[in-house]
Design a protein around this motif. Structure first.
Motif, PDB file in Angstrom:
ATOM      1  N   VAL A 158       0.844  -1.183   0.000  1.00  9.63           N
ATOM      2  CA  VAL A 158       0.000   0.000   0.000  1.00  9.63           C
ATOM      3  C   VAL A 158       0.886   1.242   0.000  1.00  9.63           C
ATOM      4  CG1 VAL A 158      -1.692   1.322   1.320  1.00  9.63           C
ATOM      5  CG2 VAL A 158      -1.914  -1.161   1.152  1.00  9.63           C
ATOM      6  N   TYR A 159       0.663   2.133  -0.936  1.00  9.57           N
ATOM      7  CA  TYR A 159       1.459   3.354  -1.070  1.00  9.57           C
ATOM      8  C   TYR A 159       0.759   4.491  -0.332  1.00  9.57           C
ATOM      9  CZ  TYR A 159       4.300   6.949  -3.397  1.00  9.57           C
ATOM     10  OH  TYR A 159       5.158   7.986  -3.672  1.00  9.57           O
ATOM     11  N   VAL A 160       1.457   5.154   0.575  1.00  7.83           N
ATOM     12  CA  VAL A 160       0.890   6.258   1.346  1.00  7.83           C
ATOM     13  C   VAL A 160       1.004   7.556   0.546  1.00  7.83           C
ATOM     14  CG1 VAL A 160       1.011   7.593   3.491  1.00  7.83           C
ATOM     15  CG2 VAL A 160       1.492   5.121   3.523  1.00  7.83           C
ATOM     16  N   LYS A 163       4.689   8.827   6.682  1.00  8.77           N
ATOM     17  CA  LYS A 163       4.680  10.029   5.864  1.00  8.77           C
ATOM     18  C   LYS A 163       4.473   9.636   4.409  1.00  8.77           C
ATOM     19  CE  LYS A 163       9.652  10.615   4.941  1.00  8.77           C
ATOM     20  NZ  LYS A 163      10.790  11.552   5.067  1.00  8.77           N
ATOM     21  N   ALA A 164       4.116  10.621   3.581  1.00 10.52           N
ATOM     22  CA  ALA A 164       3.856  10.363   2.175  1.00 10.52           C
ATOM     23  C   ALA A 164       5.062   9.702   1.525  1.00 10.52           C
ATOM     24  CB  ALA A 164       3.515  11.666   1.462  1.00 10.52           C
ATOM     25  N   GLY A 165       4.792   8.676   0.722  1.00 10.46           N
ATOM     26  CA  GLY A 165       5.860   7.947   0.051  1.00 10.46           C
ATOM     27  C   GLY A 165       6.221   6.644   0.727  1.00 10.46           C
ATOM     28  N   ASP A 166       5.779   6.446   1.978  1.00  9.78           N
ATOM     29  CA  ASP A 166       6.016   5.168   2.653  1.00  9.78           C
ATOM     30  C   ASP A 166       5.223   4.057   1.966  1.00  9.78           C
ATOM     31  OD1 ASP A 166       7.680   6.327   4.506  1.00  9.78           O
ATOM     32  OD2 ASP A 166       6.179   6.437   6.105  1.00  9.78           O
ATOM     33  N   GLN A 167       5.737   2.853   2.096  1.00 12.23           N
ATOM     34  CA  GLN A 167       5.107   1.682   1.488  1.00 12.23           C
ATOM     35  C   GLN A 167       4.762   0.677   2.583  1.00 12.23           C
ATOM     36  OE1 GLN A 167       7.311  -0.183  -1.810  1.00 12.23           O
ATOM     37  NE2 GLN A 167       7.005  -2.125  -0.749  1.00 12.23           N
ATOM     38  N   ILE A 168       3.453   0.489   2.839  1.00 12.06           N
ATOM     39  CA  ILE A 168       3.014  -0.450   3.867  1.00 12.06           C
ATOM     40  C   ILE A 168       3.052  -1.866   3.298  1.00 12.06           C
ATOM     41  CG2 ILE A 168       1.112  -1.159   5.357  1.00 12.06           C
ATOM     42  CD1 ILE A 168       0.233   1.747   5.482  1.00 12.06           C
ATOM     43  N   ILE A 169       3.852  -2.721   3.928  1.00 11.25           N
ATOM     44  CA  ILE A 169       4.058  -4.089   3.445  1.00 11.25           C
ATOM     45  C   ILE A 169       3.008  -5.036   4.009  1.00 11.25           C
ATOM     46  CG2 ILE A 169       5.683  -6.015   3.360  1.00 11.25           C
ATOM     47  CD1 ILE A 169       7.923  -3.917   3.769  1.00 11.25           C
ATOM     48  N   GLN A 170       2.728  -4.895   5.306  1.00  9.58           N
ATOM     49  CA  GLN A 170       1.741  -5.766   5.928  1.00  9.58           C
ATOM     50  C   GLN A 170       1.220  -5.134   7.214  1.00  9.58           C
ATOM     51  OE1 GLN A 170       4.470  -9.133   6.479  1.00  9.58           O
ATOM     52  NE2 GLN A 170       4.201  -8.934   8.693  1.00  9.58           N
ATOM     53  N   VAL A 205       1.897  -2.134  12.063  1.00 16.13           N
ATOM     54  CA  VAL A 205       2.126  -1.803  10.660  1.00 16.13           C
ATOM     55  C   VAL A 205       3.604  -1.988  10.324  1.00 16.13           C
ATOM     56  CG1 VAL A 205       1.996   0.013   8.910  1.00 16.13           C
ATOM     57  CG2 VAL A 205       0.231  -0.150  10.677  1.00 16.13           C
ATOM     58  N   VAL A 206       3.875  -2.789   9.298  1.00 13.25           N
ATOM     59  CA  VAL A 206       5.239  -2.951   8.793  1.00 13.25           C
ATOM     60  C   VAL A 206       5.327  -2.162   7.482  1.00 13.25           C
ATOM     61  CG1 VAL A 206       7.012  -4.562   8.034  1.00 13.25           C
ATOM     62  CG2 VAL A 206       5.383  -5.252   9.814  1.00 13.25           C
ATOM     63  N   TYR A 207       6.289  -1.256   7.409  1.00 12.69           N
ATOM     64  CA  TYR A 207       6.374  -0.408   6.217  1.00 12.69           C
ATOM     65  C   TYR A 207       7.829  -0.147   5.836  1.00 12.69           C
ATOM     66  CZ  TYR A 207       7.302   3.427   9.541  1.00 12.69           C
ATOM     67  OH  TYR A 207       7.837   4.226  10.524  1.00 12.69           O
ATOM     68  N   LYS A 208       8.007   0.278   4.597  1.00 14.34           N
ATOM     69  CA  LYS A 208       9.325   0.652   4.091  1.00 14.34           C
ATOM     70  C   LYS A 208       9.380   2.141   3.838  1.00 14.34           C
ATOM     71  CE  LYS A 208      11.552  -3.230   1.721  1.00 14.34           C
ATOM     72  NZ  LYS A 208      11.991  -3.729   0.390  1.00 14.34           N
ATOM     73  N   ARG A 209      10.468   2.750   4.236  1.00 16.52           N
ATOM     74  CA  ARG A 209      10.753   4.140   3.897  1.00 16.52           C
ATOM     75  C   ARG A 209      12.074   4.136   3.159  1.00 16.52           C
ATOM     76  NH1 ARG A 209       9.999   8.067   8.627  1.00 16.52           N
ATOM     77  NH2 ARG A 209       7.831   7.595   8.038  1.00 16.52           N
ATOM     78  N   GLU A 210      11.995   4.434   1.852  1.00  9.75           N
ATOM     79  CA  GLU A 210      13.131   4.218   0.960  1.00  9.75           C
ATOM     80  C   GLU A 210      13.491   2.732   1.019  1.00  9.75           C
ATOM     81  OE1 GLU A 210      15.990   7.143   2.180  1.00  9.75           O
ATOM     82  OE2 GLU A 210      14.856   8.785   1.277  1.00  9.75           O
ATOM     83  N   GLU A 211      14.658   2.366   1.516  1.00  9.68           N
ATOM     84  CA  GLU A 211      15.017   0.940   1.556  1.00  9.68           C
ATOM     85  C   GLU A 211      15.030   0.378   2.976  1.00  9.68           C
ATOM     86  OE1 GLU A 211      15.318  -0.970  -1.119  1.00  9.68           O
ATOM     87  OE2 GLU A 211      14.786   0.832  -2.246  1.00  9.68           O
TER      88      GLU A 211
END
Length: 341
Positions: free
Chosen positions: A130-132, A146-153, A180-186
């Motif tokens: 999911v893209y924020v 924040k905007a641009g984070d990617q929610i993985i699960q 919430v597990v998410y990625k910010r950049e890498e």
């Protein structure tokens, strides 16, 4: 007027001019941008070169100051938009830019899909999460995301679409906690958030984000597109034509410089965009000979009709072509005689 009075007057005028340039108003100004060739920024492995070119068209958009506001009022092909027509109430400049870049990615991915399918080549998608797009102030997500984070699960549950994510959250109640597990950049991060009712809809709970699907397209042959500085979805049609032209034998441009605009849906439908008349001016200034405009199924006030009005007004020789879908553009180009023939 003596020298002292002259200097004082000059200083007052200079201060007023500087102030008018620095003081921002709650408006945005858009004006004709440019037509940019796509071949240098799109590379399909093994693709051939064209004699002509496909070009995307842009408008320049920026916050208005006193000077640019007044100039736009007197300029025929500059438009003023209230701030709330461009950005949501709590959206920052960074969030706006991120949203525009994500819209470009979505339209770009659809363009790749359509071009590869029409060319009979391999194309598939990998769902990344999911893209924020932006985060609501005062809601739980504002503390972590924040905007641009990617929610993985969420809670060890992985999703195949943003719709599934929303369905999972909607099944909970206020006060429930989710991990919430998410990625910010890498970098992968975790956050525990308590669900909270939305101020404008107390019967609905959430963490307070606007979201979209985040997908990575995989193709064979490989494709690389350098679109990092291009925002918004309006280049979808022209992306699809350039990609298809590189994937297939022959040259669809027939030697012409061809500009255009329009979003690209995943079924090949070309959608309307803003600033069509400014894009006609930009394309004409760049020497385009043909311009594809969204026809909107012939609706009154369509992009195509507005494009015709601007083309007549500026006296361009550029041919304005209406298109409702990718196939319309392809049919026109296949029937087009080569330049000089």
């Amino acid at each position: 007027m003596n020298r002292k009075m002259y200097v004082r007057t000059f200083l007052v005028v200079a201060i007023l001019l500087i102030a008018s340039a620095l003081y921002s108003l709650p408006f945005y100004v858009s004006k004709p941008g440019m037509a940019k060739e796509l071949e240098p920024i799109i590379e399909v492995s093994g693709g051939d070169e064209a004699k002509g070119s496909f070009m995307l068209t842009t408008v320049r958009m920026g916050r208005a100051n006193i000077y640019s506001y007044l100039l736009a009022k007197w300029s025929k092909y500059q438009e003023l938009y209230p701030e709330n027509a461009i950005r949501s109430a709590d959206e920052t400049d960074e969030e706006y830019n991120i949203r525009q870049l994500h819209l470009m990615d979505g339209s770009k991915n659809n363009a790749i899909k359509i071009a590869y399918e029409k060319a009979g080549k391999e194309v598939d998608y990998e769902y990344l999460g999911v893209y924020v797009l932006d985060v609501l102030e005062g809601m739980p997500a504002a503390k972590e995301l924040k905007a641009g984070d990617q929610i993985i699960q969420v809670d060890d549950v992985k999703f195949r679409s943003a719709q599934e994510f929303m369905g999972y959250i909607n099944g909970k109640k206020a006060g429930d906690k989710v991990e919430v597990v998410y990625k910010r950049e890498e970098t992968e991060k975790k956050a525990v958030l308590s669900l909270q009712p939305f101020k404008d809809d107390p019967n609905r709970v959430g963490i307070g984000i606007s979201l979209d699907d985040n997908r990575k397209v995989t193709t064979k042959p490989a494709i690389a597109i350098d679109s990092e500085q291009i925002g918004g979805p309006s280049a979808g049609l022209m992306f699809s034509l350039e990609i298809f032209n590189q994937l297939t034998e022959g040259d669809l441009t027939k030697g012409y410089d061809i500009a255009g605009t329009g979003t690209m849906a995943d079924d090949g439908t070309v959608g309307p965009i803003g600033g069509i008349q400014q894009k006609i001016v930009a394309a004409d200034n760049s020497g385009a000979e043909i311009f594809f405009a969204p026809n909107e199924s012939g609706a009154a006030g369509s992009n195509y009709e507005d494009a015709l009005i601007a083309a007549k007004d500026i006296g361009t020789d550029m041919k304005i072509v209406p298109v409702d879908n990718f196939d319309d553009a392809l049919t026109y180009l296949n029937k087009l005689k080569g330049k000089g023939k």
